[in-house]
Design an enzyme around this catalytic site. Structure first.
Site, short mmCIF file in Angstrom:
data_model
loop_
_atom_site.label_atom_id
_atom_site.label_comp_id
_atom_site.label_asym_id
_atom_site.label_seq_id
_atom_site.Cartn_x
_atom_site.Cartn_y
_atom_site.Cartn_z
CG ASP A 281 -2.26 0.99 0.72
OD1 ASP A 281 -2.10 1.60 -0.19
OD2 ASP A 281 -3.39 0.65 1.42
C1 NOJ Z 1 -3.73 4.06 -0.13
C2 NOJ Z 1 -5.07 3.46 -0.07
O1 NOJ Z 1 -4.87 2.31 1.15
C3 NOJ Z 1 -5.22 2.13 -1.23
O2 NOJ Z 1 -6.19 1.34 -1.03
C4 NOJ Z 1 -5.21 2.64 -2.55
O3 NOJ Z 1 -5.05 1.82 -3.44
C5 NOJ Z 1 -3.86 3.39 -2.50
N1 NOJ Z 1 -3.61 4.56 -1.34
C6 NOJ Z 1 -3.54 4.11 -3.82
O4 NOJ Z 1 -4.38 5.20 -3.96
#
Ligand code: NOJ
Length: 742
Positions: A281
Site C-alpha cells: 500500500d
Molecule cells: C492507499 C489506499 O489504502 C489504497 O487502497 C489505495 O489503492 C492506494 N492508497 C493508492 O491510492
C-alpha cells in the site's frame, strides 16, 4: 503434385513458426537474463503522478529521467489516454523498452460512477455488481489504465471505520460472493483483452478490523477469526483469478502486513498458490519504520521483499536499497527475480510488449466516456442499491399527480455529493453529466408538479438561518422530501469518525419540518451505517440512499415514484449507538445470553442500551409484501458426502411487482469450538410479479456446514443444525432442524 509441394511448404513454415512461438514464461526468462540488477529493482518500483496523489506526496523531480533509464515499473494516478501515452513513450526510450503498468483506484466506476461498493453490496445482486465492474474496466482501460486497485474485500464490523464504504460490509459469505463477482467484472473474459483491467484484492489482510475503527490502526485477532471471517473473500478473489493483491497498512498481531511472511508467502503464494504479484500500500514499506518493525529504509526493504511484497508503492525503499542488499548478499537475487518475474508476466499477459500503447486510445476513450448504455446500467444499479428503512404510512411510492413537492436539504442540489469519496476526480472530467437529486426529480415530475427547493442548512455546521425558508416551502407543499447525510469526504480513507451521527443541524431541520404536519420522506446519504435514532423513531418514511454515483438523482426519483420497487438489504448492521460497536449479526451466544431487550440482569448486556441493533443485517423493505411458505427438506439427516435439497414457496402478496432477497442462515448447535447464533450460507434475489408464487431451491452440502475446528482444520462435525430462511437476519420466516451424521 504442385498442390502437394505447396502443402508441404506451408506445413514446414507453420511448424517452424510454431516452434519459434515462445511461452510467456520463456519470454520472461529471456528478458530477465538481459536485465541489470538496477533494472530489475526498477520493475519493483511504483511512483504516483504528482497531479493526483492519493497519499502523502514526496516530490521526486527525477521521475521522468528514471523512467527513461528503465528504473520504474509502474505508475499510479496517471489519468487520460494522452497522459498514459506520454509516460509510456518515456519508458520506450529505455534500454530494454519494458512498458510501464498504469494503476488507478477505479473503485466504483471511472467516468460513469456507480454506487459506492457498500451500497452496491446492498443490492445483493451479483450480476449487477459484476456489470458495474465490467463497465468501470471498459472505461478505465480506454484511458490507458491496466490495473485497478479494487476490489477492496475487507470485511468490517465497525462503521466508525471510514473505509467500510469501499467494501461489501460485515458478512464473509456475501463478501466472498461479491469479491468473486467484482474480480470477474474488472478482468472480463481474459487479461489482455483491450477492455480488461487487472484486479487487485486489497488490503491483505484484516485491515477492516482496525482497533476502534481508526484507520491505519493495529489489528489483533485470533487465527480462527482470521481464517473464518477475514480471509475467505481474499480466497474468493484468488479463485476468480485476481491478477494482483495489495497488502495493508495495519500490523496483524504485531507484524505489519507488509512485512508479514505468514500472510504473503505462506498463505497467499504458498497455500493458495497465487501466481500474480503483491503491491504494497502507499508507502507501507517505509511505514514499517514508525511501526517500530524496521530500523531504517534498508531494513524495511529487506523485510518487505523477504515477506513477499513484490512492488513498492511510493516508499522508495526498494529503489534505494534492494540492489545494495543483493550486492551485500543480504538477500538472494532469486527473491528479486521472483518478484520481477511476477510483474513481467502480467505485462506480457496484457500484451504490452506487443504494443505498449494499445490501451491508451483517445478515440476509444471518447466513445466509452459517453456510452449511453453505461448510464442506463448505472441508473439500474443505483436503484437496486437503495434500502427502504421505513414506510409506515405508505407514503411511498409517491403519486405522480402531486401538485406541489418541497425538496429540501443540503444534498439536493450538489452533484459531487452523490459520487462519494473514491470517485475519479470529476474536475478532470467535467461534472455536468452527474444527475443531482434535484435534476432527477425535475426529470421525473418537473412538468406535472410544482417543485420547490430550499437548502435548509449545511451538512456539517450549526447555521440554522435557512430553516425558515425550508419551513415556508414545506407549508406550501403536499409532500416534503428531505435529503441529508454525510458529505462525500466524511467516509473514505482516513475518514474514521468516533461519532457516526448525521452531522450538523440536519436532524434539527427535520424536527422543525415535522411540526408542519406534512408527510415527510427522509433520504439519508452516507458512506457507512449512521446512528439516527430520533429520525428512526419519529419519521414514518426513511430511504437510505448511500452515495449512488452519477445517476443518483434519476435512481432516487425512480424509487420515490414507484418506477423501481426498492429491493436493497443492509450489508451491515446499523447500531443504536457507537457504544455497541462492533455489532454484527453472526455473534456468539455467550454463556449468559439475553433473550430479549428487557432481559438484562446478570446477562451479557449493557445497562443503558438494548443489545439489538436499530436495523439488522439483511434488512430492507419493499413496496410489496412477501410470504414465505412450504419449507421442505429432502432429508432430515445426511452424511458428509450427501446433500439436502431445500425448497420453499415465495409469494408476492402485495400490490406491486418486486424483488426479494431470500436469505438462508444456518446454526451449528454444538461444536468443538463455539459457533455463531446464525451464519448466512446462501441467498437468492427473486423477482415476482404481484400475486405470483415461485418455488425456490437451495442445496446444503458439507461446505456449508464446515468451519475451522479446534485444530484449525476446515471441517464439519456431526450433530444438529438449524436452518433458518428469512427476509433479514432477524426476521426469520421458516426454520427446520437437520442432522449431520458420521
Ligand atoms: C492507499 C489506499 O489504502 C489504497 O487502497 C489505495 O489503492 C492506494 N492508497 C493508492 O491510492
Amino acid at each position: 503434385m504442385k498442390h502437394k509441394i505447396t502443402t508441404f511448404v506451408l506445413l514446414f513454415i507453420a511448424s517452424n513458426v510454431f516452434s519459434q512461438q515462445k511461452t510467456i514464461d520463456e519470454k520472461v526468462e529471456e528478458l530477465l537474463k538481459k536485465m541489470t540488477i538496477e533494472e530489475k529493482v526498477g520493475q519493483l518500483n511504483q511512483y504516483t503522478n504528482d497531479a493526483n496523489p492519493t497519499g502523502p506526496l514526496v516530490i521526486n523531480p527525477n521521475k521522468q529521467e528514471e523512467i527513461k533509464k528503465g528504473l520504474l515499473g509502474s505508475m499510479l494516478n496517471v489519468m487520460g489516454a494522452d497522459r498514459t501515452r506520454k509516460y509510456q513513450e518515456l519508458a520506450m526510450q529505455s534500454r530494454l523498452k519494458i512498458p510501464l503498468l498504469f494503476g488507478l483506484d477505479v473503485i466504483h466506476g471511472y467516468k460513469t460512477t456507480f454506487p459506492i461498493p457498500l451500497a452496491e453490496a446492498a443490492s445483493w445482486d451479483l450480476e449487477a455488481i459484476e456489470k458495474s465492474a465490467r463497465i468501470a474496466a471498459i472505461e478505465a482501460s480506454a484511458t490507458g489504465i491496466h490495473w485497478t486497485f479494487a476490489p477492496m474485500v475487507d470485511i468490517s464490523r465497525d462503521p466508525r471505520w471510514g473505509r467500510v464504504m469501499e467494501g461489501a460490509g460485515e458478512d464473509t459469505y456475501l463478501g466472498s460472493k461479491i469479491a468473486f463477482a467484482r474480480v470477474k467484472g474488472f478482468q472480463g473474459d481474459k487479461l489482455g483483452e483491450l477492455n480488461s483491467v487487472m484486479a487487485c484484492a486489497k488490503h491483505f489482510a484484516a485491515y477492516g478490523a482496525a482497533v476502534g475503527g481508526r484507520d491505519y490502526n493495529s489489528v489483533d485477532m485470533s487465527d480462527r477469526m482470521l481464517w473464518e471471517t477475514y480471509l475467505p473473500p481474499f480466497k474468493a478473489a484468488v479463485d476468480a483469478g485476481a491478477a494482483t493483491f495489495m497488502n495493508s497498512f495495519n500490523d496483524l498481531n504485531g507484524i505489519p502486513a507488509t512485512g508479514n511472511k505468514y500472510l504473503q508467502r505462506d498463505i497467499l503464494k504458498g497455500k493458495w498458490n497465487f501466481k500474480g504479484f503483491v503491491v504494497s500500500d502507499w508507502g507501507s514499506i517505509g511505514e514499517m519504520i514508525p511501526h517500530g518493525f524496521a530500523k531504517d529504509s534498508k531494513d524495511a526493504a529487506y523485510k518487505a521483499i523477504t515477506a513477499g511484497s513484490d512492488m513498492d508503492m511510493e516508499s522508495n525503499a526498494y529503489r534505494n536499497n534492494l540492489a545494495q542488499l543483493v550486492k551485500e548478499n543480504k538477500i538472494s537475487i532469486d527473491i528479486v527475480d521472483d518478484a520481477v518475474r511476477r510483474i513481467l508476466r502480467k505485462k506480457f499477459e496484457l500484451g504490452l510488449f506487443d504494443n505498449p500503447f494499445r490501451y491508451s486510445d483517445v478515440e476509444r476513450q471518447k466513445a466509452q466516456m459517453n456510452n449511453p448504455e453505461h448510464t442506463k446500467i448505472a441508473r439500474e444499479v443505483a436503484a437496486k442499491s437503495i434500502v427502504l428503512l421505513k414506510n409506515e404510512k405508505g407514503i411511498l411510492p409517491l403519486s405522480k399527480d402531486l401538485k406541489t413537492i418541497a425538496f429540501i436539504g443540503p444534498m439536493v442540489k450538489p452533484k459531487r455529493a452523490n459520487h462519494g469519496f473514491w470517485a475519479i476526480d470529476v474536475k478532470e472530467i467535467d461534472s455536468s453529466y452527474i444527475v443531482s437529486q434535484w435534476e432527477g426529480l425535475v426529470n421525473k415530475i418537473g412538468k406535472k408538479s410544482k417543485l420547490l427547493y430550499a437548502k435548509g442548512c449545511g451538512i456539517n455546521n450549526d447555521d440554522k438561518s435557512g430553516f425558515k425558508e425550508a419551513i415556508d416551502i414545506a407549508n406550501q407543499s403536499d409532500v416534503v422530501i428531505v435529503s441529508i447525510g454525510e458529505r462525500h469526504d466524511m467516509s473514505g480513507e482516513a475518514k474514521s469518525r468516533s461519532t457516526i451521527n448525521i452531522p450538523g443541524v440536519q436532524e434539527e431541520l427535520v424536527k422543525e419540518l415535522q411540526k408542519t404536519g406534512k408527510p415527510i420522506v427522509v433520504l439519508i446519504n452516507a458512506g457507512r451505517p449512521l446512528v439516527f435514532n430520533w429520525l428512526a423513531d419519529n419519521m414514518p418514511t426513511i430511504v437510505y440512499t448511500w452515495w449512488l454515483g452519477s445517476e443518483a438523482g434519476n435512481a432516487i426519483a425512480d424509487v420515490l415514484f414507484g418506477d423501481y420497487n426498492p429491493s436493497g438489504k443492509l450489508p451491515m448492521t446499523f447500531p443504536r449507538s457507537e457504544g455497541q460497536i462492533p455489532l454484527y449479526y453472526n455473534h456468539f451466544n455467550t454463556g449468559r445470553p439475553s433473550m430479549n431487550d428487557n432481559d438484562i440482569i446478570y446477562k451479557s448486556t449493557y445497562i443503558d442500551s438494548p443489545n439489538s441493533p436499530k436495523f439488522p443485517f439483511g434488512y430492507g423493505l419493499s413496496y410489496t409484501s412477501f410470504q414465505y411458505a412450504d419449507l421442505k427438506l429432502s432429508k432430515s439427516a445426511i452424511s458428509k458426502n450427501e446433500q439436502i435439497v431445500v425448497t420453499m414457496n415465495l409469494t408476492n402478496t402485495g400490490k406491486y411487482d418486486g424483488a426479494e432477497v431470500v436469505q438462508l442462515y444456518i446454526k451449528d448447535k454444538l461444536g468443538s469450538v463455539v459457533r455463531p447464533v446464525k451464519e448466512l450460507k446462501d441467498f437468492q434475489k427473486v423477482f415476482l410479479k404481484a400475486g405470483e408464487t415461485k418455488n425456490i431451491t437451495f442445496t446444503i452440502d458439507n461446505s456449508k456446514l464446515s468451519f475451522y475446528n479446534d485444530k484449525l482444520v476446515f471441517d464439519s462435525e456431526a450433530g444438529e443444525f438449524e436452518l433458518m430462511i428469512g427476509t433479514s437476519s432477524e426476521d426469520i420466516r421458516l426454520n427446520a432442524n437437520f442432522e449431520l451424521v458420521d
